[in-house]
Design an enzyme around this catalytic site. Structure first.
Site, PDB file in Angstrom:
ATOM      1  N   GLU A 185       0.867  -1.171   0.000  1.00 33.06           N
ATOM      2  CA  GLU A 185       0.000   0.000   0.000  1.00 33.06           C
ATOM      3  C   GLU A 185       0.908   1.227   0.000  1.00 33.06           C
ATOM      4  OE1 GLU A 185      -3.297  -0.223  -0.426  1.00 33.06           O
ATOM      5  OE2 GLU A 185      -3.118   1.949  -0.636  1.00 33.06           O
ATOM      6  N   CYS A 209       4.163  -2.545  -8.615  1.00 32.87           N
ATOM      7  CA  CYS A 209       2.841  -2.093  -8.162  1.00 32.87           C
ATOM      8  C   CYS A 209       2.943  -0.858  -7.254  1.00 32.87           C
ATOM      9  CB  CYS A 209       2.103  -3.259  -7.511  1.00 32.87           C
ATOM     10  SG  CYS A 209       0.325  -3.022  -7.576  1.00 32.87           S
ATOM     11  N   ARG A 264      -3.460   5.403 -10.297  1.00 33.94           N
ATOM     12  CA  ARG A 264      -3.470   4.445  -9.188  1.00 33.94           C
ATOM     13  C   ARG A 264      -4.785   3.655  -9.192  1.00 33.94           C
ATOM     14  NH1 ARG A 264      -3.282   6.382  -2.907  1.00 33.94           N
ATOM     15  NH2 ARG A 264      -3.068   4.297  -2.060  1.00 33.94           N
ATOM     16  N   ARG A 289      -5.124  -4.541  -7.531  1.00 33.72           N
ATOM     17  CA  ARG A 289      -5.354  -3.084  -7.400  1.00 33.72           C
ATOM     18  C   ARG A 289      -4.179  -2.307  -7.987  1.00 33.72           C
ATOM     19  NH1 ARG A 289      -5.849  -1.172  -2.032  1.00 33.72           N
ATOM     20  NH2 ARG A 289      -6.888   0.620  -2.897  1.00 33.72           N
ATOM     21  N   HIS A 336       2.957  -8.132 -10.270  1.00 34.36           N
ATOM     22  CA  HIS A 336       3.780  -8.706  -9.192  1.00 34.36           C
ATOM     23  C   HIS A 336       4.535  -9.961  -9.619  1.00 34.36           C
ATOM     24  CE1 HIS A 336       2.057  -6.569  -5.622  1.00 34.36           C
ATOM     25  NE2 HIS A 336       1.051  -6.391  -6.445  1.00 34.36           N
ATOM     26  N   GLU A 380       6.966 -11.331  -8.212  1.00 36.48           N
ATOM     27  CA  GLU A 380       7.399 -12.083  -7.017  1.00 36.48           C
ATOM     28  C   GLU A 380       6.333 -13.063  -6.535  1.00 36.48           C
ATOM     29  OE1 GLU A 380       6.145  -9.129  -6.963  1.00 36.48           O
ATOM     30  OE2 GLU A 380       5.028  -8.796  -5.124  1.00 36.48           O
TER      31      GLU A 380
END
Ligand code: GLN
Length: 190
Positions: free
Chosen positions: A47, A77, A103, A131, A166, A168
């Site tokens: 976040e 992200c 965003r 998101r 992502h 990872e």
């Protein structure tokens, strides 16, 4: 070579595991002075607002700005949001990547999705979007590496690599190896 992972909030453990699978030494970076020990930095997803708050609380901003201005950094992200020069309707954080970013651009958590994305110089990779932001406008010096439909989701600007998705959270190590290669070039001064 040692890869640091900004470990304030978000998916930093996944990044540690991901880079260890590639066979590279990692360091969870929790204090600004640890930036001196690493050759490349990962800014993970999570976040961005929470990570920013912790960056300020632990007095990271000055050293982060100087690291990200000259050494290899990979933002995923929320990490991409933290690196962007402009976040539409939201504040700028580190502000070194010349993009205008939207965003939460693909909708809410329930609209998370996975889709293969083709990246220039890297190939097809598995993209997981949670998101996620996307790049609405990329500056002249920014190389667009990949798009999802019309949305720019992977970019490179000299020492900076950033993705909306992502890596990872996957076992697809192509983009991680690409970053390691970039770090290697910086170490050798190429
Ligand atoms: N939506 C988050 C933000 O705005 C980013 C989500 C993520 O990193 N997966 O910071």
């Amino acid at each position: 070579m040692k890869i640091g992972i900004l470990a304030l909030q978000g998916s930093y453990y996944n990044h540690k595991h991901y880079f260890e699978q590639i066979g590279v030494e990692t360091l969870l970076v929790k204090k600004p002075e640890q930036l001196d020990e690493i050759d490349g930095l990962i800014i993970p997803g999570g976040e961005s607002t929470a990570i920013r708050r912790l960056i300020d609380r632990y007095h990271f901003m000055k050293d982060l700005k100087s690291f990200c201005s000259s050494k290899p950094v990979f933002g995923t992200c929320a990490g991409m949001i933290l690196l962007a020069k402009e976040n539409i309707g939201y504040p700028t954080h580190i502000g070194v990547l010349n993009v205008r970013l939207k965003r939460n651009a693909f909708g809410r958590q329930v609209h998370s999705f996975e889709e293969t994305v083709h990246l220039k110089d890297i190939g097809d990779v598995e993209g997981i979007y949670i998101r996620a932001p996307y790049v609405e406008v990329a500056g002249d010096e920014v190389d667009v590496l990949g798009k999802h439909k019309d949305a720019i989701v992977a970019v490179k600007q000299n020492n900076i690599l950033a993705t909306s998705f992502h890596p990872e959270l996957t076992e697809d190590y192509k983009i991680g190896k690409y970053f390691i290669n970039l770090v290697d070039k910086y170490i050798k001064g190429e």
